[in-house]
Motif scaffolding. Structure first.
Motif, PDB file in Angstrom:
ATOM      1  N   GLY A 178       0.872  -1.135   0.117  1.00 16.99           N
ATOM      2  CA  GLY A 178       0.023   0.081  -0.084  1.00 16.99           C
ATOM      3  C   GLY A 178       0.857   1.297  -0.001  1.00 16.99           C
ATOM      4  O   GLY A 178       2.101   1.098  -0.280  1.00 16.99           O
ATOM      5  N   LYS A 212      -4.412  -9.268  -1.294  1.00 18.28           N
ATOM      6  CA  LYS A 212      -4.635  -9.796  -2.678  1.00 18.28           C
ATOM      7  C   LYS A 212      -5.313 -11.248  -2.661  1.00 18.28           C
ATOM      8  O   LYS A 212      -6.061 -11.541  -3.401  1.00 18.28           O
ATOM      9  CB  LYS A 212      -3.637  -9.571  -3.779  1.00 18.28           C
ATOM     10  N   LYS A 226      -9.120  -6.503  -0.944  1.00 17.43           N
ATOM     11  CA  LYS A 226      -9.789  -7.080  -2.248  1.00 17.43           C
ATOM     12  C   LYS A 226     -10.459  -8.304  -1.978  1.00 17.43           C
ATOM     13  O   LYS A 226     -10.324  -8.956  -1.059  1.00 17.43           O
ATOM     14  CB  LYS A 226      -8.795  -7.213  -3.268  1.00 17.43           C
TER      15      LYS A 226
HETATM   16  C1  PLP Z   1      -0.805  -6.769  -0.883  1.00 18.82           C
HETATM   17  C2  PLP Z   1      -1.186  -5.529  -0.961  1.00 18.82           C
HETATM   18  N1  PLP Z   1      -1.284  -4.939   0.209  1.00 18.82           N
HETATM   19  C3  PLP Z   1      -1.955  -3.697   0.210  1.00 18.82           C
HETATM   20  C4  PLP Z   1      -2.368  -3.213  -0.777  1.00 18.82           C
HETATM   21  C5  PLP Z   1      -2.849  -1.848  -0.941  1.00 18.82           C
HETATM   22  O1  PLP Z   1      -4.344  -1.796  -0.993  1.00 18.82           O
HETATM   23  P1  PLP Z   1      -5.043  -0.490  -1.290  1.00 18.82           P
HETATM   24  O2  PLP Z   1      -4.887  -0.318  -2.962  1.00 18.82           O
HETATM   25  O3  PLP Z   1      -6.875  -1.017  -1.147  1.00 18.82           O
HETATM   26  O4  PLP Z   1      -4.896   0.677  -0.527  1.00 18.82           O
HETATM   27  C6  PLP Z   1      -2.302  -3.823  -2.038  1.00 18.82           C
HETATM   28  C7  PLP Z   1      -2.858  -3.294  -3.454  1.00 18.82           C
HETATM   29  O5  PLP Z   1      -2.739  -3.683  -4.482  1.00 18.82           O
HETATM   30  C8  PLP Z   1      -1.816  -4.982  -2.111  1.00 18.82           C
HETATM   31  O6  PLP Z   1      -1.658  -5.685  -3.311  1.00 18.82           O
END
Ligand code: PLP
Length: 434
Positions: free
Chosen positions: A144, A247, A272
Protein backbone atom coordinates in the motif's frame (compact mmCIF):
# COMPACT_ATOMS: atom_id res chain seq x y z
CA UNK A 1 -3.17 0.34 -28.95
CA UNK A 2 -4.51 3.89 -29.07
CA UNK A 3 -7.86 4.47 -27.41
CA UNK A 4 -10.92 5.44 -29.45
CA UNK A 5 -11.97 9.09 -30.03
CA UNK A 6 -14.62 9.36 -27.29
CA UNK A 7 -12.37 7.69 -24.74
CA UNK A 8 -9.51 9.98 -25.62
CA UNK A 9 -11.68 13.09 -25.45
CA UNK A 10 -12.96 12.08 -22.02
CA UNK A 11 -9.42 11.28 -20.86
CA UNK A 12 -8.17 14.74 -21.92
CA UNK A 13 -11.07 16.21 -19.93
CA UNK A 14 -10.03 14.12 -16.92
CA UNK A 15 -6.46 15.37 -17.20
CA UNK A 16 -7.60 18.96 -16.80
CA UNK A 17 -9.13 18.18 -13.40
CA UNK A 18 -7.14 15.21 -12.08
CA UNK A 19 -3.32 14.81 -12.14
CA UNK A 20 -2.52 12.39 -15.00
CA UNK A 21 -6.29 11.94 -15.42
CA UNK A 22 -6.31 9.03 -12.95
CA UNK A 23 -6.84 8.62 -9.22
CA UNK A 24 -4.01 6.16 -8.67
CA UNK A 25 -0.66 6.44 -10.45
CA UNK A 26 -0.80 2.75 -11.35
CA UNK A 27 -3.79 3.46 -13.63
CA UNK A 28 -1.96 5.79 -16.00
CA UNK A 29 -0.88 4.01 -19.20
CA UNK A 30 0.14 7.10 -21.21
CA UNK A 31 -1.98 9.83 -22.80
CA UNK A 32 -2.82 7.74 -25.84
CA UNK A 33 -3.71 4.54 -24.05
CA UNK A 34 -5.34 5.30 -20.71
CA UNK A 35 -8.96 4.19 -20.85
CA UNK A 36 -12.05 5.88 -19.50
CA UNK A 37 -14.68 3.29 -18.64
CA UNK A 38 -18.32 3.63 -19.63
CA UNK A 39 -19.63 0.64 -17.73
CA UNK A 40 -18.83 -2.88 -16.62
CA UNK A 41 -21.01 -5.95 -16.38
CA UNK A 42 -20.09 -9.45 -15.19
CA UNK A 43 -16.67 -10.29 -16.63
CA UNK A 44 -16.72 -7.43 -19.15
CA UNK A 45 -15.67 -3.83 -19.29
CA UNK A 46 -16.72 -1.24 -21.91
CA UNK A 47 -14.83 1.94 -22.72
CA UNK A 48 -16.35 5.25 -23.83
CA UNK A 49 -16.30 4.04 -27.44
CA UNK A 50 -18.31 0.93 -26.41
CA UNK A 51 -15.34 -1.31 -27.07
CA UNK A 52 -15.82 -4.49 -25.06
CA UNK A 53 -13.02 -6.18 -23.11
CA UNK A 54 -12.95 -9.43 -21.15
CA UNK A 55 -11.71 -7.95 -17.89
CA UNK A 56 -8.84 -9.68 -16.05
CA UNK A 57 -7.83 -6.60 -14.06
CA UNK A 58 -11.13 -6.61 -12.17
CA UNK A 59 -10.22 -3.35 -10.47
CA UNK A 60 -6.80 -4.78 -9.43
CA UNK A 61 -8.48 -7.88 -8.06
CA UNK A 62 -11.46 -7.14 -5.84
CA UNK A 63 -14.32 -7.92 -8.24
CA UNK A 64 -14.41 -11.62 -7.38
CA UNK A 65 -18.04 -12.27 -8.37
CA UNK A 66 -18.13 -10.06 -11.47
CA UNK A 67 -19.04 -6.42 -12.04
CA UNK A 68 -22.46 -5.20 -10.99
CA UNK A 69 -23.32 -8.45 -9.23
CA UNK A 70 -27.13 -8.41 -8.76
CA UNK A 71 -27.15 -10.08 -5.32
CA UNK A 72 -24.52 -7.75 -3.91
CA UNK A 73 -26.25 -4.70 -5.31
CA UNK A 74 -29.66 -5.82 -4.05
CA UNK A 75 -28.26 -6.29 -0.53
CA UNK A 76 -26.56 -2.88 -0.64
CA UNK A 77 -29.67 -1.07 -1.85
CA UNK A 78 -31.76 -2.77 0.83
CA UNK A 79 -29.18 -1.89 3.50
CA UNK A 80 -28.99 1.74 2.41
CA UNK A 81 -32.59 2.23 3.51
CA UNK A 82 -31.27 2.62 7.06
CA UNK A 83 -28.64 5.23 6.09
CA UNK A 84 -24.92 4.71 5.64
CA UNK A 85 -22.39 6.44 7.85
CA UNK A 86 -23.24 6.93 11.52
CA UNK A 87 -19.80 6.29 12.96
CA UNK A 88 -21.64 3.99 15.36
CA UNK A 89 -21.96 0.23 15.48
CA UNK A 90 -24.76 -1.29 13.38
CA UNK A 91 -25.94 -4.83 12.58
CA UNK A 92 -24.26 -5.12 9.14
CA UNK A 93 -20.77 -4.62 10.50
CA UNK A 94 -21.42 -7.12 13.31
CA UNK A 95 -22.75 -9.65 10.80
CA UNK A 96 -19.80 -9.03 8.49
CA UNK A 97 -17.22 -9.50 11.27
CA UNK A 98 -18.99 -12.69 12.39
CA UNK A 99 -18.90 -14.06 8.84
CA UNK A 100 -15.17 -13.33 8.53
CA UNK A 101 -14.50 -15.02 11.88
CA UNK A 102 -16.47 -18.08 10.78
CA UNK A 103 -14.78 -18.28 7.37
CA UNK A 104 -11.18 -17.66 8.45
CA UNK A 105 -11.00 -18.75 12.08
CA UNK A 106 -9.68 -15.38 13.36
CA UNK A 107 -10.73 -14.15 16.83
CA UNK A 108 -11.42 -10.46 16.23
CA UNK A 109 -11.83 -8.14 13.25
CA UNK A 110 -11.54 -4.36 12.82
CA UNK A 111 -12.64 -2.68 9.59
CA UNK A 112 -10.78 -0.12 7.50
CA UNK A 113 -11.45 1.27 4.03
CA UNK A 114 -8.45 0.20 1.95
CA UNK A 115 -5.55 -2.22 1.98
CA UNK A 116 -3.19 0.68 2.64
CA UNK A 117 -5.05 1.57 5.81
CA UNK A 118 -5.24 -2.04 6.92
CA UNK A 119 -1.48 -2.68 6.65
CA UNK A 120 -0.67 0.69 8.21
CA UNK A 121 -2.84 -0.13 11.22
CA UNK A 122 -1.54 -3.69 11.45
CA UNK A 123 2.02 -2.34 11.60
CA UNK A 124 1.05 0.08 14.36
CA UNK A 125 -0.59 -2.74 16.29
CA UNK A 126 2.54 -4.87 15.92
CA UNK A 127 4.74 -1.98 17.12
CA UNK A 128 2.49 -1.28 20.08
CA UNK A 129 2.28 -4.95 21.00
CA UNK A 130 6.04 -5.58 20.84
CA UNK A 131 7.31 -2.15 21.86
CA UNK A 132 9.66 -2.25 18.87
CA UNK A 133 9.85 -0.10 15.74
CA UNK A 134 11.41 -1.99 12.81
CA UNK A 135 9.38 -3.52 9.99
CA UNK A 136 10.94 -6.29 7.93
CA UNK A 137 9.57 -6.68 4.41
CA UNK A 138 10.54 -8.41 1.17
CA UNK A 139 11.80 -6.95 -2.10
CA UNK A 140 9.00 -6.93 -4.67
CA UNK A 141 6.22 -7.06 -2.07
CA UNK A 142 3.82 -4.13 -2.01
CA UNK A 143 1.68 -3.26 1.00
CA UNK A 144 0.00 0.00 0.00
CA UNK A 145 0.79 3.69 -0.15
CA UNK A 146 1.94 4.55 3.39
CA UNK A 147 5.62 5.40 3.94
CA UNK A 148 6.48 2.45 6.16
CA UNK A 149 6.68 -0.17 3.42
CA UNK A 150 7.11 1.83 0.20
CA UNK A 151 10.70 0.63 0.01
CA UNK A 152 12.08 -1.79 -2.58
CA UNK A 153 8.67 -2.54 -4.03
CA UNK A 154 10.08 -2.43 -7.55
CA UNK A 155 13.61 -1.13 -7.03
CA UNK A 156 16.13 -0.47 -9.79
CA UNK A 157 18.80 -3.14 -10.14
CA UNK A 158 21.68 -2.78 -9.34
CA UNK A 159 20.59 0.41 -7.49
CA UNK A 160 19.17 -1.56 -4.59
CA UNK A 161 22.53 -3.11 -3.80
CA UNK A 162 23.87 -6.53 -2.97
CA UNK A 163 21.12 -9.10 -2.35
CA UNK A 164 22.48 -10.17 1.04
CA UNK A 165 22.25 -6.57 2.22
CA UNK A 166 19.82 -4.64 0.01
CA UNK A 167 19.86 -0.84 -0.01
CA UNK A 168 16.38 0.60 0.58
CA UNK A 169 15.08 2.52 -2.43
CA UNK A 170 11.88 4.55 -1.89
CA UNK A 171 9.02 4.22 -4.36
CA UNK A 172 8.97 7.95 -5.04
CA UNK A 173 9.87 11.42 -3.77
CA UNK A 174 8.21 12.58 -0.58
CA UNK A 175 9.02 9.58 1.58
CA UNK A 176 11.26 10.77 4.43
CA UNK A 177 14.65 9.08 4.12
CA UNK A 178 14.73 8.61 7.92
CA UNK A 179 11.84 6.16 7.64
CA UNK A 180 14.27 3.87 5.84
CA UNK A 181 15.91 3.28 9.25
CA UNK A 182 12.67 1.63 10.33
CA UNK A 183 12.46 -0.75 7.40
CA UNK A 184 14.60 -3.73 6.49
CA UNK A 185 13.97 -5.23 3.09
CA UNK A 186 15.38 -8.57 2.00
CA UNK A 187 14.87 -11.07 -0.83
CA UNK A 188 11.81 -13.37 -0.62
CA UNK A 189 12.27 -17.11 -0.29
CA UNK A 190 15.74 -16.95 1.31
CA UNK A 191 15.72 -18.47 4.80
CA UNK A 192 19.39 -17.84 5.55
CA UNK A 193 19.22 -14.08 4.87
CA UNK A 194 15.99 -13.79 6.87
CA UNK A 195 17.43 -15.52 9.91
CA UNK A 196 20.64 -13.49 9.77
CA UNK A 197 18.79 -10.16 9.51
CA UNK A 198 16.57 -11.09 12.45
CA UNK A 199 19.61 -12.06 14.54
CA UNK A 200 21.49 -8.89 13.54
CA UNK A 201 18.52 -6.81 14.66
CA UNK A 202 17.77 -8.85 17.75
CA UNK A 203 15.02 -7.35 19.88
CA UNK A 204 14.27 -4.52 17.44
CA UNK A 205 11.97 -6.02 14.83
CA UNK A 206 8.27 -5.47 15.53
CA UNK A 207 6.87 -7.34 12.56
CA UNK A 208 7.60 -9.28 9.44
CA UNK A 209 5.03 -8.27 6.84
CA UNK A 210 4.69 -10.68 3.97
CA UNK A 211 2.51 -11.29 0.95
CA UNK A 212 1.98 -15.04 1.46
CA UNK A 213 2.37 -15.30 -2.29
CA UNK A 214 3.70 -12.37 -4.26
CA UNK A 215 0.53 -11.03 -5.80
CA UNK A 216 2.49 -7.96 -6.83
CA UNK A 217 5.12 -9.97 -8.63
CA UNK A 218 3.18 -12.12 -11.10
CA UNK A 219 2.02 -14.47 -8.32
CA UNK A 220 5.48 -15.74 -7.37
CA UNK A 221 4.93 -18.56 -4.87
CA UNK A 222 6.66 -19.19 -1.54
CA UNK A 223 9.05 -22.14 -1.58
CA UNK A 224 7.75 -25.20 0.24
CA UNK A 225 8.25 -24.55 3.94
CA UNK A 226 9.12 -20.85 3.56
CA UNK A 227 6.00 -19.42 5.24
CA UNK A 228 6.42 -22.04 7.98
CA UNK A 229 10.00 -20.78 8.41
CA UNK A 230 8.83 -17.17 8.80
CA UNK A 231 6.26 -18.42 11.34
CA UNK A 232 9.00 -20.24 13.29
CA UNK A 233 11.33 -17.21 13.28
CA UNK A 234 8.52 -14.93 14.46
CA UNK A 235 7.72 -17.33 17.31
CA UNK A 236 11.37 -17.66 18.33
CA UNK A 237 12.08 -13.93 18.32
CA UNK A 238 8.74 -12.56 19.55
CA UNK A 239 8.01 -10.87 16.21
CA UNK A 240 4.47 -10.30 14.92
CA UNK A 241 3.90 -12.03 11.59
CA UNK A 242 1.59 -9.93 9.42
CA UNK A 243 0.13 -11.88 6.54
CA UNK A 244 -0.86 -9.26 4.01
CA UNK A 245 -3.78 -11.02 2.38
CA UNK A 246 -5.07 -7.93 0.60
CA UNK A 247 -4.79 -9.76 -2.73
CA UNK A 248 -5.10 -13.39 -1.61
CA UNK A 249 -7.83 -13.00 1.01
CA UNK A 250 -11.04 -14.78 0.12
CA UNK A 251 -9.70 -15.25 -3.44
CA UNK A 252 -7.30 -18.19 -3.34
CA UNK A 253 -9.41 -20.02 -0.73
CA UNK A 254 -12.35 -19.17 1.53
CA UNK A 255 -9.91 -18.82 4.41
CA UNK A 256 -7.35 -17.06 2.18
CA UNK A 257 -3.65 -17.92 2.22
CA UNK A 258 -3.83 -19.08 5.84
CA UNK A 259 -6.05 -21.93 4.65
CA UNK A 260 -4.33 -22.43 1.28
CA UNK A 261 -0.84 -22.79 2.79
CA UNK A 262 -1.86 -24.00 6.24
CA UNK A 263 0.17 -21.29 8.00
CA UNK A 264 -1.32 -18.75 10.42
CA UNK A 265 -0.18 -15.15 10.68
CA UNK A 266 -0.48 -13.23 13.94
CA UNK A 267 -2.25 -10.37 12.21
CA UNK A 268 -3.92 -10.67 8.83
CA UNK A 269 -4.98 -7.87 6.50
CA UNK A 270 -7.83 -8.30 4.02
CA UNK A 271 -9.32 -5.92 1.47
CA UNK A 272 -9.79 -6.97 -2.14
CA UNK A 273 -12.38 -9.70 -2.77
CA UNK A 274 -14.12 -8.90 0.50
CA UNK A 275 -16.87 -6.70 -0.82
CA UNK A 276 -16.76 -7.30 -4.60
CA UNK A 277 -15.21 -3.88 -5.19
CA UNK A 278 -16.93 -1.78 -2.52
CA UNK A 279 -14.24 -0.10 -0.39
CA UNK A 280 -13.75 -2.23 2.70
CA UNK A 281 -10.68 -3.69 4.40
CA UNK A 282 -10.02 -5.51 7.64
CA UNK A 283 -7.32 -6.22 10.17
CA UNK A 284 -7.90 -9.51 11.92
CA UNK A 285 -6.09 -11.53 14.52
CA UNK A 286 -6.03 -13.20 17.89
CA UNK A 287 -7.49 -11.71 21.04
CA UNK A 288 -4.01 -11.43 22.56
CA UNK A 289 -3.13 -8.68 20.04
CA UNK A 290 -6.46 -7.36 18.76
CA UNK A 291 -7.80 -7.27 22.32
CA UNK A 292 -5.16 -4.64 23.09
CA UNK A 293 -7.05 -2.16 20.91
CA UNK A 294 -8.37 0.02 23.63
CA UNK A 295 -8.61 3.67 24.44
CA UNK A 296 -5.04 5.10 24.49
CA UNK A 297 -3.46 1.63 24.19
CA UNK A 298 -3.52 0.77 20.52
CA UNK A 299 -5.41 3.35 18.55
CA UNK A 300 -7.38 2.44 15.46
CA UNK A 301 -10.21 4.26 13.78
CA UNK A 302 -11.57 6.20 10.83
CA UNK A 303 -14.80 8.03 10.08
CA UNK A 304 -15.91 5.64 7.35
CA UNK A 305 -14.67 2.39 8.90
CA UNK A 306 -17.41 -0.24 8.79
CA UNK A 307 -20.03 1.84 6.98
CA UNK A 308 -23.34 0.22 5.98
CA UNK A 309 -22.76 0.15 2.21
CA UNK A 310 -19.37 -1.55 2.38
CA UNK A 311 -20.23 -4.04 5.12
CA UNK A 312 -23.54 -5.07 3.55
CA UNK A 313 -21.71 -5.58 0.23
CA UNK A 314 -19.21 -7.76 2.08
CA UNK A 315 -21.98 -9.79 3.74
CA UNK A 316 -23.43 -10.60 0.31
CA UNK A 317 -20.00 -11.29 -1.22
CA UNK A 318 -18.97 -13.60 1.62
CA UNK A 319 -22.31 -15.45 1.35
CA UNK A 320 -21.60 -16.05 -2.35
CA UNK A 321 -18.07 -17.23 -1.57
CA UNK A 322 -19.40 -19.55 1.14
CA UNK A 323 -21.91 -20.90 -1.40
CA UNK A 324 -19.08 -21.94 -3.74
CA UNK A 325 -18.33 -18.95 -6.01
CA UNK A 326 -14.60 -19.71 -5.88
CA UNK A 327 -15.14 -22.97 -7.79
CA UNK A 328 -15.94 -20.93 -10.90
CA UNK A 329 -13.16 -18.43 -10.22
CA UNK A 330 -10.63 -21.26 -9.94
CA UNK A 331 -11.92 -23.30 -12.90
CA UNK A 332 -11.63 -20.29 -15.20
CA UNK A 333 -8.13 -19.43 -14.01
CA UNK A 334 -6.96 -23.02 -14.35
CA UNK A 335 -8.23 -23.19 -17.91
CA UNK A 336 -6.34 -19.98 -18.70
CA UNK A 337 -3.11 -21.12 -17.03
CA UNK A 338 -3.16 -24.54 -18.74
CA UNK A 339 -3.90 -22.85 -22.07
CA UNK A 340 -1.10 -20.28 -21.65
CA UNK A 341 1.40 -23.06 -20.87
CA UNK A 342 0.35 -25.08 -23.92
CA UNK A 343 0.50 -22.10 -26.30
CA UNK A 344 3.87 -20.94 -24.96
CA UNK A 345 5.31 -24.45 -25.32
CA UNK A 346 3.96 -24.78 -28.88
CA UNK A 347 5.58 -21.48 -29.80
CA UNK A 348 8.82 -22.46 -27.98
CA UNK A 349 8.70 -19.30 -25.87
CA UNK A 350 10.55 -19.69 -22.56
CA UNK A 351 8.17 -18.57 -19.83
CA UNK A 352 6.82 -19.49 -16.43
CA UNK A 353 3.09 -19.54 -15.70
CA UNK A 354 2.76 -19.55 -11.92
CA UNK A 355 0.47 -18.89 -8.97
CA UNK A 356 -2.85 -20.26 -7.77
CA UNK A 357 -5.71 -20.87 -10.20
CA UNK A 358 -7.59 -17.69 -9.34
CA UNK A 359 -4.65 -15.35 -10.10
CA UNK A 360 -2.12 -16.85 -12.54
CA UNK A 361 0.89 -14.75 -13.51
CA UNK A 362 3.25 -15.03 -16.48
CA UNK A 363 6.98 -14.27 -16.52
CA UNK A 364 8.96 -14.45 -19.75
CA UNK A 365 12.23 -15.93 -18.57
CA UNK A 366 14.78 -18.67 -19.29
CA UNK A 367 14.93 -19.50 -15.58
CA UNK A 368 13.46 -22.73 -14.23
CA UNK A 369 11.74 -20.87 -11.40
CA UNK A 370 11.16 -17.37 -10.10
CA UNK A 371 11.79 -17.16 -6.38
CA UNK A 372 12.36 -13.48 -5.68
CA UNK A 373 12.23 -9.98 -7.13
CA UNK A 374 15.72 -10.19 -8.63
CA UNK A 375 14.76 -13.32 -10.62
CA UNK A 376 11.61 -11.65 -11.83
CA UNK A 377 13.45 -8.45 -12.78
CA UNK A 378 15.62 -10.39 -15.24
CA UNK A 379 12.52 -11.43 -17.19
CA UNK A 380 11.49 -9.89 -20.51
CA UNK A 381 8.89 -7.36 -19.36
CA UNK A 382 8.96 -5.42 -22.63
CA UNK A 383 7.69 -8.54 -24.40
CA UNK A 384 4.96 -8.96 -21.78
CA UNK A 385 3.78 -5.38 -22.28
CA UNK A 386 3.74 -5.78 -26.06
CA UNK A 387 1.62 -8.92 -25.82
CA UNK A 388 -0.83 -7.28 -23.42
CA UNK A 389 -1.13 -4.30 -25.76
CA UNK A 390 -2.00 -6.71 -28.62
CA UNK A 391 -4.52 -8.46 -26.35
CA UNK A 392 -6.21 -5.21 -25.43
CA UNK A 393 -6.51 -4.35 -29.09
CA UNK A 394 -8.30 -7.69 -29.57
CA UNK A 395 -10.68 -7.19 -26.62
CA UNK A 396 -8.98 -8.82 -23.64
CA UNK A 397 -7.87 -6.70 -20.69
CA UNK A 398 -5.22 -7.97 -18.28
CA UNK A 399 -3.15 -5.26 -16.61
CA UNK A 400 -0.23 -4.06 -18.72
CA UNK A 401 2.05 -4.14 -15.67
CA UNK A 402 3.80 -7.51 -15.71
CA UNK A 403 3.73 -7.59 -11.91
CA UNK A 404 -0.05 -8.04 -11.97
CA UNK A 405 -1.50 -11.52 -12.40
CA UNK A 406 -4.65 -12.33 -14.40
CA UNK A 407 -7.54 -12.01 -11.92
CA UNK A 408 -10.52 -14.23 -12.66
CA UNK A 409 -14.10 -13.88 -11.39
CA UNK A 410 -17.19 -16.05 -11.03
CA UNK A 411 -18.86 -14.28 -13.97
CA UNK A 412 -16.18 -15.26 -16.51
CA UNK A 413 -17.54 -17.95 -18.83
CA UNK A 414 -15.99 -20.91 -20.61
CA UNK A 415 -16.44 -19.03 -23.88
CA UNK A 416 -14.50 -16.12 -22.40
CA UNK A 417 -11.62 -18.48 -21.61
CA UNK A 418 -11.63 -19.89 -25.17
CA UNK A 419 -11.76 -16.37 -26.61
CA UNK A 420 -8.95 -15.20 -24.31
CA UNK A 421 -6.69 -18.12 -25.21
CA UNK A 422 -7.23 -17.49 -28.93
CA UNK A 423 -6.43 -13.83 -28.38
CA UNK A 424 -3.33 -14.73 -26.36
CA UNK A 425 -2.10 -17.02 -29.12
CA UNK A 426 -2.72 -14.42 -31.84
CA UNK A 427 -1.09 -11.69 -29.77
CA UNK A 428 1.96 -13.82 -29.00
CA UNK A 429 2.36 -14.69 -32.68
CA UNK A 430 1.95 -11.02 -33.64
CA UNK A 431 4.75 -10.03 -31.25
CA UNK A 432 7.02 -12.91 -32.30
CA UNK A 433 6.46 -11.98 -35.96
CA UNK A 434 7.51 -8.35 -35.47
C1 PLP B 1 -0.68 -7.03 -0.94
C2 PLP B 1 -1.26 -5.65 -0.95
N1 PLP B 1 -1.32 -4.95 0.18
C3 PLP B 1 -1.85 -3.71 0.23
C4 PLP B 1 -2.35 -3.12 -0.91
C5 PLP B 1 -2.95 -1.76 -0.84
O1 PLP B 1 -4.33 -1.84 -0.99
P1 PLP B 1 -5.19 -0.57 -1.43
O2 PLP B 1 -4.89 -0.33 -2.86
O3 PLP B 1 -6.62 -1.00 -1.19
O4 PLP B 1 -4.79 0.54 -0.55
C6 PLP B 1 -2.32 -3.81 -2.12
C7 PLP B 1 -2.83 -3.21 -3.34
O5 PLP B 1 -2.68 -3.70 -4.44
C8 PLP B 1 -1.75 -5.11 -2.14
O6 PLP B 1 -1.68 -5.82 -3.27
Amino acid sequence: MESGPKTREMFLRAKKAIPLGVNSNFRYWGDDFTLVVKNAQGGYLYDQDDKKYVDYRLGFGPVILGHNDPDVHERVIEAMQIGNAYAMTHPYEIECAEKIKAMTGVDLVRFANSGTEATMHAIRMARAYTGRDIVLKFEGCYHGFHDYTLWNCQPPIPGCGYRRNPVNVPQCSGIPSRISDLCISIPYNDEEILERKVKDNFGNIACIIVEPLMGNMASTMPKKGYLEFIRKICDEYGIVMIMDEVKTGFRIAKGGAQEYFGVKGDLVTYAKSMANGFPLAAIAGPTKIMGEIAYQQISHGGTYCGNVVATSAACATIDAIEAGALDKVNAHGKKLADGFKKILAEQSVPAIVQGPDSMPGIVFTDKDEVLEFRDWAEGDHGMYEEIISEMRQRGVMPDADSREPFFTCAAHTDEDADFTLNVFEDSLKAVLGK
